[in-house]
Design a protein around this motif. Structure first.
Motif, short mmCIF file in Angstrom:
data_model
loop_
_atom_site.label_atom_id
_atom_site.label_comp_id
_atom_site.label_asym_id
_atom_site.label_seq_id
_atom_site.Cartn_x
_atom_site.Cartn_y
_atom_site.Cartn_z
N HIS A 99 -18.38 23.11 4.31
CA HIS A 99 -18.50 24.26 3.78
C HIS A 99 -18.35 24.78 2.49
O HIS A 99 -19.22 25.47 1.89
N VAL A 100 -17.52 24.07 1.50
CA VAL A 100 -17.53 24.28 0.25
C VAL A 100 -18.71 23.87 -0.35
O VAL A 100 -19.39 24.49 -1.02
N ARG A 101 -19.36 22.75 -0.03
CA ARG A 101 -20.72 22.29 -0.64
C ARG A 101 -21.79 23.27 -0.28
O ARG A 101 -22.69 23.59 -1.01
N VAL A 108 -30.76 22.23 -0.37
CA VAL A 108 -29.54 21.18 -0.03
C VAL A 108 -28.51 22.37 0.57
O VAL A 108 -27.87 21.94 1.53
N ALA A 109 -28.44 23.65 0.07
CA ALA A 109 -27.81 24.47 0.73
C ALA A 109 -27.98 24.68 2.26
O ALA A 109 -27.12 24.71 3.27
N ALA A 127 -18.99 21.15 -7.06
CA ALA A 127 -18.53 21.72 -5.68
C ALA A 127 -19.59 21.32 -4.91
O ALA A 127 -19.18 21.19 -3.48
N SER A 128 -20.71 20.65 -5.10
CA SER A 128 -21.70 20.13 -4.14
C SER A 128 -21.88 18.59 -4.27
O SER A 128 -21.47 18.06 -3.43
N PHE A 129 -22.42 18.27 -5.46
CA PHE A 129 -22.57 16.83 -5.62
C PHE A 129 -21.29 15.87 -5.81
O PHE A 129 -20.85 14.92 -4.93
N LEU A 130 -20.56 16.22 -6.51
CA LEU A 130 -19.17 15.31 -6.66
C LEU A 130 -18.16 15.21 -5.66
O LEU A 130 -17.78 14.50 -5.26
N SER A 131 -18.24 16.73 -5.06
CA SER A 131 -17.24 16.72 -3.80
C SER A 131 -17.74 15.92 -2.69
O SER A 131 -17.08 15.36 -1.80
N ALA A 137 -29.02 17.18 -8.97
CA ALA A 137 -27.85 17.18 -9.81
C ALA A 137 -28.34 16.70 -11.29
O ALA A 137 -27.65 17.24 -12.44
N VAL A 138 -29.27 15.98 -11.46
CA VAL A 138 -29.77 15.40 -12.70
C VAL A 138 -30.35 16.83 -13.43
O VAL A 138 -30.06 16.98 -14.79
N LEU A 139 -30.88 17.47 -12.63
CA LEU A 139 -31.70 18.71 -13.40
C LEU A 139 -30.39 19.56 -13.91
O LEU A 139 -30.60 20.32 -14.81
N CYS A 140 -29.20 19.74 -13.06
CA CYS A 140 -28.07 20.52 -13.42
C CYS A 140 -27.45 19.83 -14.44
O CYS A 140 -27.07 20.89 -15.50
N LEU A 141 -27.59 18.80 -14.90
CA LEU A 141 -27.02 18.21 -16.14
C LEU A 141 -27.70 18.56 -17.27
O LEU A 141 -27.44 19.05 -18.26
N VAL A 142 -29.23 18.59 -17.00
CA VAL A 142 -30.11 18.85 -18.19
C VAL A 142 -29.98 20.60 -18.40
O VAL A 142 -29.87 20.83 -19.61
N ILE A 143 -29.95 21.30 -17.32
CA ILE A 143 -29.68 22.66 -17.56
C ILE A 143 -28.35 22.96 -18.43
O ILE A 143 -28.12 23.78 -19.16
#
Length: 162
Positions: A142-144, A21-22, A100-104, A68-74
């Protein structure tokens, strides 16, 4: 299956997902938006609107949302199974990606995309919106980009601590 192996797989998938994604966001930050700024506003708007329609139906969404789902699990795992060091890196990566990536994307970039989709053709209104869009959308991109890259790095660091 061993919990350590599951954690390793989830962290590796999140590291790869956030890193990919980056890279996609990096392309927009470094040359796509700059290229669009060099062409007439009407053409840039048409190109960006085409991308915005295409991307939601592309494999990108099979990368962006599941990461993003994996990040919630982590984050949940790190919080409920706190271990010094590794949990900090796991939470850092998850928070960076989710906020800073998904919600932004949802809060800033998507509304700008929606506004851009409502202007058609040329004209003063479209040209003014395009000039603002190029600056503001790119800033949030850029933030994302940075957040997704840092999240990937945090997940790699957590993997090193398993």
């Amino acid at each position: 299956m061993n919990m350590t192996l599951v954690l390793w797989i989830v962290l590796a998938a999140a590291a790869i997902g956030s890193g990919l994604v980056a890279g996609i966001f990096f392309a927009f930050s470094t040359f796509i938006m700059t290229s669009f700024a060099r062409i007439p506003a009407e053409q840039g708007i048409a190109a960006m609107n085409s991308i915005n329609v295409t991307i939601v139906r592309s494999p990108f969404m099979l990368l962006f949302v599941p990461t993003a789902v994996l990040c919630l699990v982590i984050a949940a795992f790190a919080f409920f199974n706190w271990r010094e060091g590794i949990s900090v890196w796991m939470l850092a990566g998850a928070v960076l990606y989710i906020f800073a990536s998904f919600l932004s994307t949802i809060v800033f970039n998507v509304p700008m995309n929606d506004a851009l989709a409502k202007v058609g053709g040329g004209g003063a209104e479209a040209t003014a919106l395009w000039a603002s869009y190029l600056k503001d959308w790119a800033w949030w991109n850029h933030v994302r980009t940075i957040a997704s890259l840092l999240a990937s790095m945090a997940f790699v660091r957590a993997l090193m601590l398993i």
